[in-house]
Write a protein that holds these residues in place. Structure first.
Motif, short mmCIF file in Angstrom:
data_model
loop_
_atom_site.label_atom_id
_atom_site.label_comp_id
_atom_site.label_asym_id
_atom_site.label_seq_id
_atom_site.Cartn_x
_atom_site.Cartn_y
_atom_site.Cartn_z
N GLU A 83 0.89 -1.16 0.00
CA GLU A 83 0.00 0.00 0.00
C GLU A 83 0.93 1.21 0.00
N THR A 84 0.75 2.10 -0.95
CA THR A 84 1.64 3.25 -1.09
C THR A 84 1.59 4.14 0.15
N THR A 85 2.77 4.58 0.56
CA THR A 85 2.87 5.51 1.67
C THR A 85 3.80 6.65 1.30
N ASN A 86 3.46 7.83 1.73
CA ASN A 86 4.31 9.00 1.49
C ASN A 86 4.91 9.52 2.78
N GLU A 87 4.71 8.76 3.86
CA GLU A 87 5.24 9.16 5.16
C GLU A 87 6.76 9.12 5.11
N PRO A 88 7.43 10.24 5.40
CA PRO A 88 8.88 10.30 5.26
C PRO A 88 9.67 9.80 6.46
N ALA A 89 9.03 9.09 7.38
CA ALA A 89 9.70 8.69 8.61
C ALA A 89 10.78 7.63 8.39
N GLU A 90 11.85 7.77 9.15
CA GLU A 90 12.90 6.77 9.18
C GLU A 90 12.88 6.15 10.57
N GLY A 91 13.29 4.88 10.67
CA GLY A 91 13.29 4.21 11.96
C GLY A 91 11.98 3.49 12.21
N PRO A 92 11.64 3.24 13.49
CA PRO A 92 10.39 2.55 13.82
C PRO A 92 9.17 3.40 13.45
N VAL A 93 8.15 2.75 12.88
CA VAL A 93 6.91 3.43 12.48
C VAL A 93 5.72 2.58 12.91
N LEU A 94 4.84 3.15 13.72
CA LEU A 94 3.64 2.45 14.15
C LEU A 94 2.65 2.42 12.99
N VAL A 95 2.21 1.21 12.63
CA VAL A 95 1.30 1.02 11.50
C VAL A 95 -0.15 0.88 11.97
N GLY A 96 -0.35 0.40 13.19
CA GLY A 96 -1.69 0.21 13.72
C GLY A 96 -1.67 -0.81 14.84
N ALA A 97 -2.86 -1.19 15.28
CA ALA A 97 -2.99 -2.19 16.33
C ALA A 97 -3.11 -3.58 15.71
N PHE A 98 -2.45 -4.56 16.32
CA PHE A 98 -2.52 -5.92 15.82
C PHE A 98 -3.95 -6.42 15.91
N ASP A 99 -4.47 -6.88 14.79
CA ASP A 99 -5.82 -7.42 14.71
C ASP A 99 -5.80 -8.52 13.66
N THR A 100 -6.03 -9.75 14.05
CA THR A 100 -5.97 -10.87 13.14
C THR A 100 -6.88 -10.67 11.93
N ASP A 101 -8.06 -10.09 12.16
CA ASP A 101 -9.01 -9.87 11.06
C ASP A 101 -8.53 -8.79 10.09
N GLN A 102 -7.65 -7.91 10.52
CA GLN A 102 -7.14 -6.82 9.68
C GLN A 102 -5.68 -7.03 9.29
N LEU A 103 -5.17 -8.23 9.48
CA LEU A 103 -3.74 -8.46 9.26
C LEU A 103 -3.32 -8.29 7.81
N ASN A 104 -4.17 -8.66 6.88
CA ASN A 104 -3.82 -8.50 5.47
C ASN A 104 -3.58 -7.02 5.12
N PRO A 105 -4.53 -6.11 5.38
CA PRO A 105 -4.25 -4.70 5.08
C PRO A 105 -3.11 -4.12 5.92
N LEU A 106 -2.95 -4.59 7.15
CA LEU A 106 -1.83 -4.11 7.96
C LEU A 106 -0.49 -4.52 7.34
N MET A 107 -0.42 -5.74 6.83
CA MET A 107 0.81 -6.20 6.18
C MET A 107 1.05 -5.45 4.87
N GLN A 108 -0.01 -5.08 4.17
CA GLN A 108 0.15 -4.27 2.95
C GLN A 108 0.72 -2.90 3.30
N ARG A 109 0.29 -2.35 4.43
CA ARG A 109 0.85 -1.07 4.90
C ARG A 109 2.32 -1.23 5.25
N CYS A 110 2.63 -2.33 5.95
CA CYS A 110 4.04 -2.61 6.28
C CYS A 110 4.87 -2.73 5.00
N ALA A 111 4.36 -3.46 4.03
CA ALA A 111 5.06 -3.62 2.75
C ALA A 111 5.33 -2.26 2.11
N GLY A 112 4.36 -1.35 2.20
CA GLY A 112 4.54 -0.01 1.65
C GLY A 112 5.67 0.74 2.33
#
Length: 168
Positions: A120-149
């Protein structure tokens, strides 16, 4: 993603891991997915070469992620709940998994291209650790897409970024 969630996350781990290895972007000092590693491990692990590479790579990446993100009340790509970890190892053991993933791990360009497909495309310019969201098994697919971005942006722009999820 049409494949199972454990297979999709295992593929993401291998893509990010390959790009983070010493001969690509040097985020961790390993070469588990290098051609020489394949030749070295094949005689010892003839039927489970990719699984051996996967475990070695995940451990190298986990150490670096733990140092940057910390260990505790959160998860990251290389530290997930035990049941999911076991499901991912089973997925990597399947011959069809190796056949579909190994060709994508042949060059930085092909690996980045596949990572971009999953991201999932991200334009956030942060370097280092970045909080993507809260762990939720039902939302893990979109959360992993955000991580991939986040990983895709970091590798493309030349800095290190470590997405993580807050544990509930």
């Amino acid at each position: 993603m049409t494949r199972s969630l454990p297979s999709a996350i295992a593929e993401l781990r291998l893509l990010v891991g390959f790009l983070g290895e010493k001969s690509q972007h040097d985020w961790w000092p390993s070469s588990f997915l290098a051609t020489t590693s394949d030749a070295f491990l094949q005689p010892v692990f003839p039927r489970t070469t990719l699984l051996a590479q996967y475990h070695g790579l995940c451990e190298a990446a986990r150490i670096v992620h733990d140092e940057r993100v910390g260990i505790g009340r959160h998860y990251h790509l290389y530290r997930l709940p035990e049941g999911l970890e076991q499901s991912m190892a089973q997925a990597v053991s399947a011959p069809e998994f190796a056949a579909s993933v190994k060709p994508r791990l042949t060059s930085t360009e092909s690996t980045l291209a596949r990572l971009a497909e999953l991201a999932e495309t991200t334009n956030e310019p942060a370097e280092g650790p970045v909080l993507v969201g809260a762990f939720d098994t039902d939302q893990l697919n979109p959360l992993m897409q955000r991580c991939a971005g986040h990983y895709q942006a970091a590798y493309t722009k030349g800095y290190q970024r470590f997405p993580y999820l807050k544990a509930n």
